[in-house]
Design a protein around this motif. Sequence first.
Motif, short mmCIF file in Angstrom:
data_model
loop_
_atom_site.label_atom_id
_atom_site.label_comp_id
_atom_site.label_asym_id
_atom_site.label_seq_id
_atom_site.Cartn_x
_atom_site.Cartn_y
_atom_site.Cartn_z
N HIS A 96 0.73 -1.50 0.46
CA HIS A 96 -0.26 0.06 0.04
C HIS A 96 0.84 1.12 0.15
N MET A 97 0.30 2.14 -1.13
CA MET A 97 1.63 3.60 -1.13
C MET A 97 0.06 4.68 -0.78
N VAL A 98 1.12 5.79 -0.36
CA VAL A 98 0.38 6.91 -0.86
C VAL A 98 0.84 7.92 -1.20
N PHE A 99 0.41 8.56 -1.27
CA PHE A 99 0.74 10.18 -2.69
C PHE A 99 0.29 10.77 -1.79
N VAL A 100 0.78 12.60 -1.86
CA VAL A 100 0.34 13.26 -1.32
C VAL A 100 0.46 15.21 -2.29
N THR A 101 0.01 15.06 -2.76
CA THR A 101 0.59 16.12 -4.17
C THR A 101 0.50 17.57 -2.83
N PRO A 102 1.54 18.62 -3.58
CA PRO A 102 1.48 19.73 -3.57
C PRO A 102 0.53 20.25 -3.60
N ASP A 103 -0.97 20.28 -4.10
CA ASP A 103 -2.41 20.79 -3.57
C ASP A 103 -3.18 20.22 -2.66
N GLY A 104 -2.48 19.22 -1.95
CA GLY A 104 -3.17 18.08 -0.92
C GLY A 104 -3.58 16.85 -1.51
#
Lengths: 41, 162
Positions: free
Chosen positions: B67-75
């Motif tokens: 499981h992998m989660v990314f958060v972009t600069p805009d959230g």
Amino acid sequence: VEPARLRPLHDWLGKYKLAVNDRLDRLDDYLQELQQQGEQL
Amino acid sequence: VRPSRHGSAVIEFPSDLEIVTTREFGAPIELVFDVLTKPEHVVNWGATGGDKMTVCTIDLRVGGDYHMVFVTPDGTECSFRGTYLEIEPPARIVDTWLFEGWPDAWAVETVDLQETDGVTRLTNKLAFRDQAGRDHMTRFDGQQDSYDMMEDLLRSLVDPAL
């Protein structure tokens, strides 16, 4: 086929290739970094 | 000086249901396999374009999950998960691949590694279950929402295990 209708697909493929290359380039850089650290030890 | 391979990935669409990416790395196959499969390595290269990887769990065994989660600069949060189907260190990984924003875009991912003279060639194949799945990746309908979703995905593509 009207060329203008292919434009979004062309744009999408361009972004897809950039994203894939960006990710794999980061992997490449990280592998080089690890190997350089190993050579220095 | 090692030659730069930046931008050298080859991306092909051999059928309506498949996306195949190949790329060479100047590193031994064992190191490439480790960097693809150990969370302590994946967190160091897996996020791109200003994204931050906030979750990276890998249970590397047949039947184990990742499981992998990314958060972009805009959230915006992008989450990928899957289950390992085959593991043959250091040459092959087969897993299921699911981007949680698109539950019908389910695919089987196969990663094959082959080393020749210190250069490891990675081949990643995403095989979608059906046309609807790959259509998520390739459709262009003029709807801005589609592009926004696609861009969210693209920021974190192709797949956490790459």
